[in-house]
Write an enzyme that holds these catalytic residues in place. Structure first.
Site, mmCIF file in Angstrom:
data_model
loop_
_atom_site.group_PDB
_atom_site.id
_atom_site.type_symbol
_atom_site.label_atom_id
_atom_site.label_comp_id
_atom_site.label_asym_id
_atom_site.label_seq_id
_atom_site.Cartn_x
_atom_site.Cartn_y
_atom_site.Cartn_z
ATOM 1 N N LYS A 78 2.108 6.374 23.812
ATOM 2 C CA LYS A 78 1.218 5.876 22.767
ATOM 3 C C LYS A 78 -0.172 5.695 23.346
ATOM 4 O O LYS A 78 -0.327 5.319 24.518
ATOM 5 C CB LYS A 78 1.714 4.519 22.233
ATOM 6 C CG LYS A 78 1.292 4.251 20.800
ATOM 7 C CD LYS A 78 2.054 5.146 19.832
ATOM 8 C CE LYS A 78 1.833 4.753 18.385
ATOM 9 N NZ LYS A 78 2.661 5.547 17.472
ATOM 10 N N GLY A 176 -0.368 2.375 2.493
ATOM 11 C CA GLY A 176 -1.149 3.379 3.209
ATOM 12 C C GLY A 176 -0.598 4.764 2.903
ATOM 13 O O GLY A 176 0.088 4.983 1.908
ATOM 14 N N HIS A 177 -0.886 5.725 3.785
ATOM 15 C CA HIS A 177 -0.459 7.108 3.532
ATOM 16 C C HIS A 177 1.061 7.190 3.346
ATOM 17 O O HIS A 177 1.540 7.861 2.429
ATOM 18 C CB HIS A 177 -0.882 8.001 4.699
ATOM 19 C CG HIS A 177 -2.365 8.221 4.775
ATOM 20 N ND1 HIS A 177 -3.092 8.783 3.756
ATOM 21 C CD2 HIS A 177 -3.254 7.929 5.752
ATOM 22 C CE1 HIS A 177 -4.369 8.845 4.087
ATOM 23 N NE2 HIS A 177 -4.496 8.325 5.298
ATOM 24 N N VAL A 178 1.817 6.511 4.205
ATOM 25 C CA VAL A 178 3.275 6.570 4.109
ATOM 26 C C VAL A 178 3.778 5.730 2.943
ATOM 27 O O VAL A 178 4.585 6.194 2.127
ATOM 28 C CB VAL A 178 3.932 6.104 5.420
ATOM 29 C CG1 VAL A 178 5.453 6.057 5.265
ATOM 30 C CG2 VAL A 178 3.548 7.028 6.566
ATOM 31 N N GLY A 179 3.319 4.486 2.856
ATOM 32 C CA GLY A 179 3.805 3.587 1.817
ATOM 33 C C GLY A 179 3.553 4.104 0.417
ATOM 34 O O GLY A 179 4.424 3.993 -0.461
#
Length: 339
Positions: A78, A176-179
């Site tokens: 990461k 967000g993008h995923v949610g």
């Protein structure tokens, strides 16, 4: 610092500072037994260097476990770039980060994460080939959402007896993008959606497009629902928040949802089925890993279809052994990573 590294069995920790751009970056490489480390790059404001380093180390550990159980020839890593108060040239900063990545000779492959975009990865790609999720590679968040959706169905089957999501009350924390992509799939499956996000515009959009019910962020965890799906930043579950939960299961996209491993046992004691986060949210990693190596779409699809099967297997072991699915998943991953 070495004691912290030893505690999570981290292989290496790299720090770099580029005075010209103000870049201050951390790359944590957790485990490369199965292959080069792959993990996203966060670009966030941190209170101090120690906070940034801790975040990178813990997230790298999670990426190792995620890659191992996803069946990928990757290790876990990461990167964290500390967002400066004033940013003069974003492209130059990410090019400087690209040079840092390149200096590691392929031991770490970077990708998008919180605060970064495909455009940022395009800047990184000017300096190194050890990067994925560029604008040519496609958005991995779509695949993360697809995997979480399949995992929610597997979780519903294990906990509620059916994978039919119609009329189930599902609370999505974080749009967000995923949610947001997940909320769209859940709505299409007929679920009753409860949503929260710090951005009121995204909440309103979910209300208008999916008929979602808005819930204040501070109230969502205590709101009755069938499945709670955390899709924001991690660390949201501790002894206080677990005591507030009024759900049958937790299955979401956020990384590092548990403040410490013992929280998994507290969820188990309350009869709340927990989908190990690094198992259910592995779709994005599967996509960027296989796309980076040039795998055909059908192989990516086949690997994605393993997510619900893997969860079902973990749930079965957890039930038979009367312990948390998180403990089962950790043990399975550690066998692969450490022998």
């Amino acid at each position: 610092m070495f004691a912290q590294m030893e505690a999570v069995r981290l292989e290496a920790l790299h720090l770099a500072h580029d005075p010209a751009t103000g870049m201050r970056a951390v790359i944590a490489i957790h485990n490369t037994r199965l292959g080069p480390a792959l993990g996203g790059c966060r670009f966030l404001a941190y209170a101090d260097e120690e906070s940034a380093i801790r975040d990178a180390m813990r997230l790298a550990e999670g990426m190792s476990y995620k890659a191992a159980l996803a069946g990928l020839a990757q290790g876990g890593g990461k990167a964290v770039i500390m967002r400066p108060p004033h940013l003069n040239d974003r492209a130059a900063l990410f090019e400087a980060f690209g040079r840092m990545v390149d200096s590691l000779g392929g031991r770490y492959i970077t990708a998008v994460d919180s605060g970064t975009s495909a455009a940022d990865m395009d800047c990184v790609a000017r300096q190194t080939t050890h990067v994925t999720s560029t604008s040519q590679g496609g958005d991995p968040s779509v695949h993360t959402a697809l995997g979480v959706f399949a995992g929610i169905r597997a979780t519903a089957l294990a906990r509620l007896g059916s994978d039919d999501l119609e009329d189930l009350r599902i609370a999505v924390q974080g749009l967000g993008h995923v949610g947001f992509a997940l909320a769209e799939q859940l709505a299409a499956a007929g679920a009753e959606l409860l949503v929260s996000d710090h951005n009121p515009g995204l909440v309103q959009l979910a209300v208008e497009q999916f008929g979602a019910h808005p819930v204040p962020s501070e109230a969502l965890l205590a709101t009755p629902c069938d499945i709670l799906s955390p899709c924001g930043l991690g660390g949201i579950f501790n002894s206080l928040t677990v005591a507030q939960l009024r759900c049958a299961a937790v299955a979401g996209a956020a990384n590092n949802q548990l403040s410490h491993p013992g929280i998994a046992d507290e969820l188990e004691a309350r009869g709340i089925l927990y989908a190990p986060d690094y198992v259910i949210n592995s779709g994005g990693l599967i996509y960027v890993s296989l796309q980076h190596e040039g795998a055909p779409p059908e192989r990516i699809t086949a690997q994605m279809q393993e997510i619900p099967r893997r969860l079902t297997d973990i749930y079965a072991h957890a039930q038979a052994e009367k312990r948390s699915p998180a403990r089962v998943a950790d043990q399975q991953a550690e066998r692969l990573l450490f022998g």
